[in-house]
Design a protein around this motif. Structure first.
Motif, mmCIF file in Angstrom:
data_model
loop_
_atom_site.group_PDB
_atom_site.id
_atom_site.type_symbol
_atom_site.label_atom_id
_atom_site.label_comp_id
_atom_site.label_asym_id
_atom_site.label_seq_id
_atom_site.Cartn_x
_atom_site.Cartn_y
_atom_site.Cartn_z
ATOM 1 N N ALA A 166 0.794 -1.279 0.028
ATOM 2 C CA ALA A 166 -0.056 0.024 -0.151
ATOM 3 C C ALA A 166 0.747 1.333 -0.155
ATOM 4 O O ALA A 166 0.517 2.590 -0.808
ATOM 5 N N HIS A 169 2.407 1.781 -3.326
ATOM 6 C CA HIS A 169 1.313 2.499 -4.323
ATOM 7 C C HIS A 169 1.268 4.023 -3.996
ATOM 8 O O HIS A 169 1.072 4.500 -5.201
ATOM 9 N N GLU A 170 1.381 4.328 -2.928
ATOM 10 C CA GLU A 170 1.292 5.435 -2.436
ATOM 11 C C GLU A 170 2.367 6.443 -3.224
ATOM 12 O O GLU A 170 2.073 7.420 -3.528
ATOM 13 N N ALA A 173 2.319 6.718 -6.987
ATOM 14 C CA ALA A 173 1.350 7.749 -7.179
ATOM 15 C C ALA A 173 1.827 9.079 -7.198
ATOM 16 O O ALA A 173 1.764 10.196 -7.890
ATOM 17 N N GLN A 174 2.708 9.424 -6.123
ATOM 18 C CA GLN A 174 3.418 10.645 -6.105
ATOM 19 C C GLN A 174 4.667 10.739 -7.165
ATOM 20 O O GLN A 174 4.727 12.034 -7.571
ATOM 21 N N ARG A 177 3.165 12.013 -10.447
ATOM 22 C CA ARG A 177 2.696 13.476 -10.171
ATOM 23 C C ARG A 177 4.176 14.399 -10.552
ATOM 24 O O ARG A 177 4.008 15.465 -10.640
ATOM 25 N N LYS A 219 1.762 2.873 -15.754
ATOM 26 C CA LYS A 219 0.668 3.204 -16.465
ATOM 27 C C LYS A 219 0.298 1.977 -17.303
ATOM 28 O O LYS A 219 -1.102 1.720 -17.330
ATOM 29 N N ARG A 222 -1.536 -0.358 -15.112
ATOM 30 C CA ARG A 222 -2.995 0.095 -14.443
ATOM 31 C C ARG A 222 -2.664 0.325 -12.908
ATOM 32 O O ARG A 222 -3.667 -0.065 -12.110
ATOM 33 N N LEU A 224 -1.768 3.034 -11.202
ATOM 34 C CA LEU A 224 -2.036 4.358 -10.791
ATOM 35 C C LEU A 224 -3.507 4.569 -10.409
ATOM 36 O O LEU A 224 -4.332 4.089 -11.392
ATOM 37 N N PRO A 225 -3.794 5.373 -9.495
ATOM 38 C CA PRO A 225 -5.094 5.876 -9.212
ATOM 39 C C PRO A 225 -5.992 6.513 -10.517
ATOM 40 O O PRO A 225 -5.081 6.974 -11.217
#
Length: 225
Positions: A166, A169-170, A173-174, A177, A219, A222, A224-225
């Motif tokens: 988890a 994953h966070e 995601a950052q 960005r 990506k 899949r 990424l949120p």
């Protein structure tokens, strides 16, 4: 995909961003029986446009296309999607099969190409006869893999990579960005050292070596949120 009569040559479209490489491939392939190079593209966008009106049976695709446009994986996905949708060009034939020809054999590159729909994955170190056979096989709907690539795929199947946690994953995601390690640490209230540790684990699980590679694979899968 059109069905080739026994005597029909394989219609081949080359896609490589280096003009010298394309010229070398065209010269090499001119010596092969049953293969007709019908066009050359320097970018993914050109490959899509040329495939639409030339209707090649096979596109020989490089993965790393410079110039800031569409890369080889994206072009492969769009070309194979045309075939899946049954789109037809000017000659009334469906989309081509894509055979990757590249210098890169990382797990991430192989996975991305296969998931995008490539029917085969060859390295540029292949012997000419191996390349000729792979092109003919691709036109007939048979897959083709360089020996090192096949070995890597088998190894991955035997030893699947562990899933991301988890926290990973966070961080991923950052990363997507565009945040640096310090910014990620602040956003998640953890230390930069912890971020670096997690990044190392993420790279290992995704089979990449860079931040950009991690985001690209994430990506594709899949993640990424």
């Amino acid at each position: 995909m059109s069905t080739l009569p026994p005597s029909s040559p394989v219609r081949l479209l080359l896609c490589d961003d280096h003009a010298v490489v394309r010229a070398g491939l065209r010269a090499l392939l001119s010596s092969a029986d049953g293969i007709d190079v019908v066009g050359e593209a320097a970018t993914g966008e050109e490959a899509l446009a040329m495939a639409a009106h030339l209707n090649p049976d096979v596109v020989l695709m490089d993965l790393q296309l410079d110039g800031g446009g569409m890369d080889g994986v994206t072009a492969t996905r769009q070309l194979t999607a045309r075939g899946e949708r049954g789109e037809r060009g000017e000659r009334g034939e469906r989309g081509p099969r894509v055979l990757v020809l590249t210098m890169f054999d990382t797990d991430a590159d192989i996975t991305r190409a296969v998931e995008a729909g490539a029917i085969g994955y060859l390295l540029k170190a292949e012997q000419p006869e191996e390349l000729f056979s792979a092109i003919r096989d691709a036109a007939s709907g048979r897959g083709a893999l360089s020996a090192p690539v096949a070995d890597r795929l088998l190894t991955r199947l035997r030893s699947p990579r562990p899933a991301l946690s988890a926290r990973e994953h966070e961080i991923l995601a950052q990363l997507a960005r565009g945040l640096g390690n310090r910014e990620i640490a602040r956003a998640l209230f953890i230390s930069e050292a912890t971020v670096k540790t997690h990044l190392g684990r993420i790279y290992g699980k995704l089979g990449v070596e860079t931040r950009a590679g991690a985001v690209a694979v994430a990506k594709e899968r899949r993640l990424l949120p």
